[in-house]
Design a protein around this motif. Structure first.
Motif, mmCIF file in Angstrom:
data_model
loop_
_atom_site.group_PDB
_atom_site.id
_atom_site.type_symbol
_atom_site.label_atom_id
_atom_site.label_comp_id
_atom_site.label_asym_id
_atom_site.label_seq_id
_atom_site.Cartn_x
_atom_site.Cartn_y
_atom_site.Cartn_z
ATOM 1 N N HIS A 269 0.848 -1.198 0.000
ATOM 2 C CA HIS A 269 0.000 0.000 0.000
ATOM 3 C C HIS A 269 0.877 1.239 0.000
ATOM 4 O O HIS A 269 1.693 1.443 0.900
ATOM 5 C CB HIS A 269 -0.913 0.005 1.225
ATOM 6 C CG HIS A 269 -1.931 1.103 1.202
ATOM 7 N ND1 HIS A 269 -3.175 0.941 0.650
ATOM 8 C CD2 HIS A 269 -1.896 2.378 1.654
ATOM 9 C CE1 HIS A 269 -3.866 2.054 0.764
ATOM 10 N NE2 HIS A 269 -3.102 2.956 1.365
ATOM 11 N N HIS A 270 0.699 2.083 -1.026
ATOM 12 C CA HIS A 270 1.409 3.348 -1.132
ATOM 13 C C HIS A 270 0.451 4.488 -0.795
ATOM 14 O O HIS A 270 -0.710 4.480 -1.221
ATOM 15 C CB HIS A 270 1.945 3.563 -2.552
ATOM 16 C CG HIS A 270 2.863 2.488 -3.030
ATOM 17 N ND1 HIS A 270 4.229 2.528 -2.842
ATOM 18 C CD2 HIS A 270 2.617 1.323 -3.701
ATOM 19 C CE1 HIS A 270 4.789 1.458 -3.367
ATOM 20 N NE2 HIS A 270 3.827 0.708 -3.895
ATOM 21 N N LEU A 271 0.946 5.476 -0.075
ATOM 22 C CA LEU A 271 0.173 6.669 0.242
ATOM 23 C C LEU A 271 1.047 7.896 0.031
ATOM 24 O O LEU A 271 2.146 7.990 0.586
ATOM 25 C CB LEU A 271 -0.321 6.634 1.690
ATOM 26 C CG LEU A 271 -0.887 7.941 2.258
ATOM 27 C CD1 LEU A 271 -2.123 8.385 1.492
ATOM 28 C CD2 LEU A 271 -1.215 7.793 3.740
ATOM 29 N N ALA A 272 0.566 8.829 -0.791
ATOM 30 C CA ALA A 272 1.234 10.105 -0.995
ATOM 31 C C ALA A 272 0.251 11.222 -0.663
ATOM 32 O O ALA A 272 -0.929 11.149 -1.027
ATOM 33 C CB ALA A 272 1.730 10.241 -2.433
ATOM 34 N N LYS A 273 0.750 12.255 0.018
ATOM 35 C CA LYS A 273 -0.128 13.336 0.469
ATOM 36 C C LYS A 273 0.598 14.668 0.347
ATOM 37 O O LYS A 273 1.786 14.781 0.668
ATOM 38 C CB LYS A 273 -0.530 13.100 1.929
ATOM 39 C CG LYS A 273 -1.144 14.307 2.624
ATOM 40 C CD LYS A 273 -1.160 14.130 4.130
ATOM 41 C CE LYS A 273 -1.509 15.418 4.856
ATOM 42 N NZ LYS A 273 -1.483 15.270 6.316
ATOM 43 N N VAL A 274 -0.129 15.684 -0.112
ATOM 44 C CA VAL A 274 0.347 17.060 -0.047
ATOM 45 C C VAL A 274 -0.764 17.892 0.578
ATOM 46 O O VAL A 274 -1.947 17.663 0.311
ATOM 47 C CB VAL A 274 0.732 17.618 -1.431
ATOM 48 C CG1 VAL A 274 1.980 16.946 -1.950
ATOM 49 C CG2 VAL A 274 -0.404 17.473 -2.425
ATOM 50 N N SER A 275 -0.387 18.828 1.410
ATOM 51 C CA SER A 275 -1.393 19.650 2.079
ATOM 52 C C SER A 275 -0.888 21.081 2.205
ATOM 53 O O SER A 275 0.321 21.339 2.225
ATOM 54 C CB SER A 275 -1.734 19.087 3.461
ATOM 55 O OG SER A 275 -0.593 19.116 4.305
ATOM 56 N N ALA A 276 -1.839 21.988 2.292
ATOM 57 C CA ALA A 276 -1.520 23.402 2.461
ATOM 58 C C ALA A 276 -2.597 24.049 3.313
ATOM 59 O O ALA A 276 -3.778 23.695 3.213
ATOM 60 C CB ALA A 276 -1.426 24.108 1.110
ATOM 61 N N ARG A 277 -2.173 24.985 4.143
ATOM 62 C CA ARG A 277 -3.116 25.731 4.967
ATOM 63 C C ARG A 277 -2.738 27.198 4.947
ATOM 64 O O ARG A 277 -1.555 27.550 5.074
ATOM 65 C CB ARG A 277 -3.107 25.216 6.410
ATOM 66 C CG ARG A 277 -4.146 25.891 7.306
ATOM 67 C CD ARG A 277 -4.062 25.382 8.740
ATOM 68 N NE ARG A 277 -5.096 25.970 9.563
ATOM 69 C CZ ARG A 277 -5.016 27.181 10.130
ATOM 70 N NH1 ARG A 277 -3.938 27.924 9.927
ATOM 71 N NH2 ARG A 277 -6.006 27.641 10.869
ATOM 72 N N TYR A 278 -3.736 28.057 4.777
ATOM 73 C CA TYR A 278 -3.498 29.490 4.659
ATOM 74 C C TYR A 278 -4.341 30.246 5.684
ATOM 75 O O TYR A 278 -5.522 29.945 5.878
ATOM 76 C CB TYR A 278 -3.859 29.991 3.258
ATOM 77 C CG TYR A 278 -3.096 29.313 2.152
ATOM 78 C CD1 TYR A 278 -1.835 29.773 1.768
ATOM 79 C CD2 TYR A 278 -3.631 28.204 1.496
ATOM 80 C CE1 TYR A 278 -1.126 29.148 0.756
ATOM 81 C CE2 TYR A 278 -2.925 27.578 0.479
ATOM 82 C CZ TYR A 278 -1.679 28.051 0.115
ATOM 83 O OH TYR A 278 -0.983 27.429 -0.886
ATOM 84 N N ASP A 279 -3.726 31.225 6.297
ATOM 85 C CA ASP A 279 -4.430 32.155 7.168
ATOM 86 C C ASP A 279 -4.876 33.339 6.309
ATOM 87 O O ASP A 279 -4.050 34.118 5.808
ATOM 88 C CB ASP A 279 -3.502 32.618 8.291
ATOM 89 C CG ASP A 279 -4.198 33.534 9.280
ATOM 90 O OD1 ASP A 279 -5.362 33.928 9.027
ATOM 91 O OD2 ASP A 279 -3.572 33.870 10.302
ATOM 92 N N LEU A 280 -6.189 33.470 6.114
ATOM 93 C CA LEU A 280 -6.730 34.498 5.236
ATOM 94 C C LEU A 280 -6.968 35.813 5.956
ATOM 95 O O LEU A 280 -7.408 36.788 5.340
ATOM 96 C CB LEU A 280 -8.040 34.012 4.608
ATOM 97 C CG LEU A 280 -7.961 32.702 3.823
ATOM 98 C CD1 LEU A 280 -9.334 32.330 3.299
ATOM 99 C CD2 LEU A 280 -6.951 32.802 2.689
#
Length: 683
Positions: A269-280
């Motif tokens: 099982h392969h898992l790849a993740k990218v995430s981003a969070r911004y303070d608006l």
């Protein structure tokens, strides 16, 4: 996104109990495992790690496969989040364990309510969150190495983790981790279980960067395992399997070895993740998480001649997930969240198995929109949510049909499948209220749903890992669940008590029931199970209590009760956990140069499942049993470094027993005495 969720569950320290309730927080009814409890469970599967939580049981297929059960529900009704990404694997079978390495976890959270609004469909039974260490925590570089050795199965597990920040750039964090496990045939109280070896190799890497207004993270992991399937679950003739079930234990004698032969499973099982969070700004934030998973499952069975090396099942599931959240807050009393969850899947049977496919090829597309509103004051918190989901499921498969009356041995192909649409509106309402200085009350009502899985709709063949012949029903409808759970919590300096009571109604509940017949195939003869649907109720309670008896002695007890009924037919449902009590007595010791030294004695009692329809299974539920265990350990600290050692014995008196939730109880007993040693070094 999900890693930021926090739990209200209050955990005991080594001797004392923290008696301060946090301000009204999460309205979910949840429990958290971290620190000492995770350290002393290293080397165990995810299901075995979580079973220390009241209300959580383990569904097993022999000694090598386990998955968590929450309030009687499991598999596709439990949504598992691995580092914020919902785990998507070939989880349609009872013998398909979650593809997660528990050694990566810094903490684990179990949410017991029907949390479909926040997390999506398939959270009808609860949510399990596996959260790794924060890559931005700490200064410089640090890590840990650990080894776990166990006598039963002669297993060895090694693991390591290294994390840190760059010199002069503390806003850039990174983490690498890996583990390896090898185990041979395990032993019951007085005989070996043939072909129960296990190999597991896992690794992961993460990196992230943050600024004053944003944060970014990338993550990759691989989980790979090869595991044996108990020989005794596969029989050649009807007389042979009847004899095995009648004996209740293997007819053959097996010794110890590390070999893993057919029948076996191989999963990567392969898992790849990218995430981003911004303070608006203006107390608004935006987050986005994309995940890709590739699950490759191979199952091998006894085959003639040169076909032995060919898998009988060869499936690849590719999954794309997208989560988007927009959060608006107003001081500390108001929070509103809008979100979108999308899932796209393609499941493919790889050609060349020379066997019928157990489930068809399929494409699946799911989209969900939700809104959650939270209000908060000094002593109470209220949360309401609403969600809409749509799912498109398109399946296409074929089977070979053999004409037994035709002496020429003619073969025909039967095509099956088709397109299905499912949609539903779900909602939730929950509240948390501080009643008195030490008392809190939490109530959660949730409406959740789940579309039927491919195996429930279309399976018609041998489920090799389970050693069962399963038949699905293409007319099965979506499940619709309504769950109301209430929790009373009391916390003082010397006593902590939590009582959870729940009632859940599931319309169109899907389950398998033994057909009490056998089906013969070219590879052997197997018990026949059919998927059925009914209206069902689940009512139960969990009690968790911890108290300090003396300054150095503490006591803990968990009690779990669940009652489940087939309301349409006035019957008990099969494969529901029996009543369970777990308790332990712990003495903390004080030695020069050592810290957190302890000796602990534990006891578990599992009752016989008496809420059972006589004559509805191949064997009746096994008798009640008692198990005892012991553990002792200590830490040695040197500046920023720490060495911890603990040793334990499970099934101390080598009790010969069977558990009702072990699918191989027809053929064998559970594992006998197991002595383990855990050594960990943190730097």
């Amino acid at each position: 996104m999900f890693a930021q969720e926090r739990s209200d569950t209050i955990k005991l320290k080594e001797v004392g109990i923290k008696g301060k309730l946090p301000p009204a927080g999460n309205t979910s009814i949840s429990s958290t495992l971290q620190g000492h409890e995770l350290e002393t469970s290293k080397g165990s599967s995810l299901g075995d790690v979580l079973k220390v939580i009241a209300g959580v049981n383990v569904l097993k297929t022999g000694s090598t496969i386990s998955k968590p059960v929450i309030h009687g529900l499991h598999s596709n009704r439990i949504l598992i989040l691995n580092n914020g990404i919902r785990l998507e694997g070939q989880a349609w079978g009872a013998e398909h364990a979650p593809e997660i390495d528990p050694l990566i976890a810094d903490r684990m959270i179990v949410i017991k309510g029907a949390e479909s609004v926040r997390y999506g469909a398939e959270a009808i039974g609860g949510v399990v969150m596996v959260i790794p260490p924060d890559i931005f925590s700490g200064d410089g570089t640090g890590g840990s190495v650990s080894t776990v050795a166990a006598a039963n199965g002669r297993s060895i597990t090694t693991a390591g983790m290294l994390k840190g920040t760059l010199n002069g750039l503390r806003d850039f964090g990174w983490r690498i981790q890996g583990s390896y496990k090898k185990s041979g045939n395990v032993k019951s109280a007085d005989y070996y279980l043939g072909n129960t070896g296990l190999r597991e190799f896992n690794y992961s890497a993460a990196a992230g960067y943050r600024t004053a207004k944003a944060s970014y993270e990338a993550y990759y992991s691989q989980f790979s395992t090869t595991l044996g399937i108990l020989y005794s679950a596969h029989a050649g003739t009807m007389e042979d399997i009847a004899a095995r079930i009648n004996a209740g234990e293997p007819i053959e004698d097996y010794g110890f070895n590390y070999r893993i032969t057919a029948p076996r499973q191989r999963i990567v099982h392969h898992l790849a993740k990218v995430s981003a969070r911004y303070d608006l700004g203006d107390q608004r934030s935006f987050s986005l998480i994309y995940g890709f998973q590739r699950n490759h499952r191979k199952e091998f069975d006894f085959r003639r001649g040169d076909r032995e090396a060919l898998p009988i099942t060869d499936l690849v599931l590719n999954t794309h997930t997208l989560n988007i959240d927009l959060v608006k807050s107003r001081d500390s009393t108001f929070k509103r969240t809008f979100g979108f969850n999308g899932v796209a899947q393609v499941n493919t049977n790889i050609p060349g198995t020379l066997a019928n496919t157990f489930i068809p090829n399929y494409d699946s597309f799911t989209g969900g929109l939700f809104a959650i509103q939270k209000w908060k004051s000094r002593s109470w918190e209220l949360e309401a949510g609403l969600r809409y989901d749509f799912k498109l499921f398109d399946a296409a498969g074929f089977r070979y049909l053999y004409n037994s009356r035709d002496t020429t041995g003619s073969v025909a192909e039967e095509y099956y499948g088709g397109q299905s649409h499912f949609h539903n509106v779900t909602g939730s309402l929950s509240a948390s209220y501080i009643l008195f200085t030490h008392w809190r009350y939490i109530s959660n009502f949730g409406v959740a749903w789940r579309a039927p899985a491919a195996n429930e709709l279309f399976s018609n063949g041998l489920h090799h890992g389970a050693g069962l012949y399963e038949i699905g029903d293409p007319n099965i409808k979506s499940e619709q669940g309504y769950k109301w759970i209430n929790a009373f919590k009391y916390v003082s300096d010397r006593l902590s008590v939590e009582l959870d009571a729940y009632a859940q109604y599931i319309n169109n509940y899907i389950y398998t029931r033994p057909d009490l017949t056998y089906r013969q195939t070219v590879s052997g003869t197997y018990p026949l199970f059919r998927y059925r649907q009914t209206n069902a109720s689940f009512i139960g309670a969990d009690l968790s209590m911890a108290c300090v008896l003396l300054s150095a002695i503490s006591y803990k007890i968990n009690v779990a009760l669940v009652r489940a009924r087939d309301l349409s037919h006035g019957m008990y449902l099969p494969f529901i956990p029996a009543d369970r009590i777990d308790q332990s007595l712990k003495m903390s010791l004080s030695f020069k140069m050592l810290s957190n030294a302890f000796v602990q004695v534990g006891h578990s009692y599992v009752a016989k499942q008496t809420r059972y329809e006589p004559g509805s299974d191949y064997t009746e539920p096994p008798p009640a049993y008692h198990l005892f265990n012991m553990m002792a350990g200590s830490n040695y600290r040197m500046a920023r470094r720490e060495l911890s050692i603990n040793a334990g014995v499970d099934n101390l008196f080598n009790r010969k027993y069977k558990d009702y939730l072990n699918r191989y109880r027809y053929y064998a007993h559970d594992i006998g005495r197991n002595i383990s040693l855990r050594i960990a070094y943190k730097f």
